[in-house]
Enzyme design. Sequence first.
Site, PDB file in Angstrom:
ATOM      1  N   GLU A   1      -5.560  -5.360  10.434  1.00  0.00           N
ATOM      2  CA  GLU A   1      -4.498  -4.405  10.734  1.00  0.00           C
ATOM      3  C   GLU A   1      -4.805  -3.682  12.046  1.00  0.00           C
ATOM      4  OE1 GLU A   1      -2.387  -2.999   6.942  1.00  0.00           O
ATOM      5  OE2 GLU A   1      -4.254  -1.896   7.043  1.00  0.00           O
TER       6      GLU A   1
ATOM      7  N   SER B   1       3.352  -2.534  10.403  1.00  0.00           N
ATOM      8  CA  SER B   1       4.800  -2.584  10.648  1.00  0.00           C
ATOM      9  C   SER B   1       5.420  -3.933  10.273  1.00  0.00           C
ATOM     10  CB  SER B   1       5.110  -2.230  12.110  1.00  0.00           C
ATOM     11  OG  SER B   1       4.686  -0.904  12.382  1.00  0.00           O
TER      12      SER B   1
ATOM     13  N   GLU C   1      -6.828   4.312   7.870  1.00  0.00           N
ATOM     14  CA  GLU C   1      -6.603   5.751   7.649  1.00  0.00           C
ATOM     15  C   GLU C   1      -7.814   6.389   6.973  1.00  0.00           C
ATOM     16  OE1 GLU C   1      -2.831   5.264   5.713  1.00  0.00           O
ATOM     17  OE2 GLU C   1      -1.952   4.642   7.627  1.00  0.00           O
TER      18      GLU C   1
ATOM     19  N   GLY D   1       2.349   1.854  10.881  1.00  0.00           N
ATOM     20  CA  GLY D   1       3.290   2.962  10.764  1.00  0.00           C
ATOM     21  C   GLY D   1       3.991   3.315  12.062  1.00  0.00           C
TER      22      GLY D   1
ATOM     23  N   HIS E   1      -9.502   0.976   4.715  1.00  0.00           N
ATOM     24  CA  HIS E   1      -8.237   1.108   5.435  1.00  0.00           C
ATOM     25  C   HIS E   1      -8.446   2.010   6.650  1.00  0.00           C
ATOM     26  CE1 HIS E   1      -4.155   2.260   6.453  1.00  0.00           C
ATOM     27  NE2 HIS E   1      -3.782   1.146   5.854  1.00  0.00           N
TER      28      HIS E   1
ATOM     29  N   ASN F   1       0.862  -1.180   0.000  1.00  0.00           N
ATOM     30  CA  ASN F   1       0.000   0.000   0.000  1.00  0.00           C
ATOM     31  C   ASN F   1       0.898   1.229   0.000  1.00  0.00           C
ATOM     32  OD1 ASN F   1      -1.833   2.023   0.548  1.00  0.00           O
ATOM     33  ND2 ASN F   1      -2.392   1.284   2.593  1.00  0.00           N
ATOM     34  N   TRP F   2       0.960   1.898  -1.141  1.00  0.00           N
ATOM     35  CA  TRP F   2       1.887   3.029  -1.273  1.00  0.00           C
ATOM     36  C   TRP F   2       1.340   4.307  -0.625  1.00  0.00           C
ATOM     37  CZ3 TRP F   2       3.875   2.521  -7.090  1.00  0.00           C
ATOM     38  CH2 TRP F   2       4.556   1.312  -7.220  1.00  0.00           C
ATOM     39  N   LYS F   3       0.078   4.280  -0.234  1.00  0.00           N
ATOM     40  CA  LYS F   3      -0.548   5.432   0.450  1.00  0.00           C
ATOM     41  C   LYS F   3      -0.308   6.741  -0.326  1.00  0.00           C
ATOM     42  CE  LYS F   3      -0.202   2.989   4.814  1.00  0.00           C
ATOM     43  NZ  LYS F   3      -0.042   3.010   6.248  1.00  0.00           N
TER      44      LYS F   3
ATOM     45  N   GLY G   1       2.794  -1.342   4.339  1.00  0.00           N
ATOM     46  CA  GLY G   1       2.860   0.093   4.061  1.00  0.00           C
ATOM     47  C   GLY G   1       4.304   0.514   3.825  1.00  0.00           C
ATOM     48  N   GLY G   2       4.927   1.039   4.867  1.00  0.00           N
ATOM     49  CA  GLY G   2       6.286   1.599   4.774  1.00  0.00           C
ATOM     50  C   GLY G   2       7.268   0.735   4.003  1.00  0.00           C
TER      51      GLY G   2
HETATM   52  P1  PGA Z   1       2.793  -0.051   7.761  1.00  0.00           P
HETATM   53  O1  PGA Z   1       1.332   0.183   7.138  1.00  0.00           O
HETATM   54  O2  PGA Z   1       3.320  -1.313   7.155  1.00  0.00           O
HETATM   55  O3  PGA Z   1       3.579   1.171   7.366  1.00  0.00           O
HETATM   56  O4  PGA Z   1       2.615  -0.173   9.238  1.00  0.00           O
HETATM   57  C1  PGA Z   1       0.460  -0.897   6.921  1.00  0.00           C
HETATM   58  C2  PGA Z   1      -0.832  -0.412   6.292  1.00  0.00           C
HETATM   59  O5  PGA Z   1      -1.301   0.675   6.638  1.00  0.00           O
HETATM   60  O6  PGA Z   1      -1.402  -1.086   5.424  1.00  0.00           O
END
Ligand code: PGA
Length: 252
Positions: free
Chosen positions: A168, A213, A98, A174, A96, A10-12, A234-235
């Site tokens: 998640e 994470s 967020e 994050g 998600h 997920n490149w957000k 994510g990251g």
């Molecule tokens: P993260 O994000 O790996 O940076 O914790 C995961 C996500 O939001 O899908």
Amino acid sequence: MSRKPFIAGNWKLNNTIAEAEELIQALLPRVGAVEDVDVVVAPSYLSLAAVVDSARGSAVQVYAQNMHEKDSGAFTGEVSAPMLTEIDVHGVILGHSERRQFFGETDRALQLKVPRALEAGLIPILCVGETEEEREQGDTERRLRHQVQEGLEKVPVERLHEVVVAYEPVWAIGTGLSATAEQAQETCGFVRALVQGFDKEAGNAVRVLYGGSLKPENAAEILSQPDIDGALVGGASLDAESFAAIVEAARG
Ligand code: PGA
């Protein structure tokens, strides 16, 4: 029951079109021929078409990060399923945390988005997860039950197995603080049981992902758990080496 591993990046809100192009070009030689894992990247809307074109002919699938439940109408700033399928997007991340936390995404809207995505030919990744406060108050299961039941309620039973569910924990996203392998297994097992509550076979077949994470360092342990079929990353998905290492870990 053998389930094909599934790793999604997920490149957000990262990467301009040029940067997205650079990342996919770095990924293709590393994961473009992987057939035994579903490898997915989810760039921002603006980069979707370019990344789809670059990934064409490879095994990498391209997903959007959100979608509106209606096909068209007076919904400023939104993007619909037919707009995504027109450019050959394969699927969509829905709900998600967020989106829920910062943009008012609701379980009610997700109840329409998940079946709409399937109907349009997109694989939905339904994201669920508890906040730190909910976990501390012992509310994790209640929260997940609500999110899974609402999100899947209008999906026809015969298509339930096509949905991917990502667990998640909000406190792990994050933050660098991932769930332990035991916590992740226990909760992903609970999520699977919720899907089995709709239909036993669909629950056995559905892919349940862990997210929060996940890094090359903890991927192998988490991904080896019996009810964890992959990850939403994510990251670590913004770096081609790290993402490729996680895909490798998923191959077992
Ligand atoms: P993260 O994000 O790996 O940076 O914790 C995961 C996500 O939001 O899908």
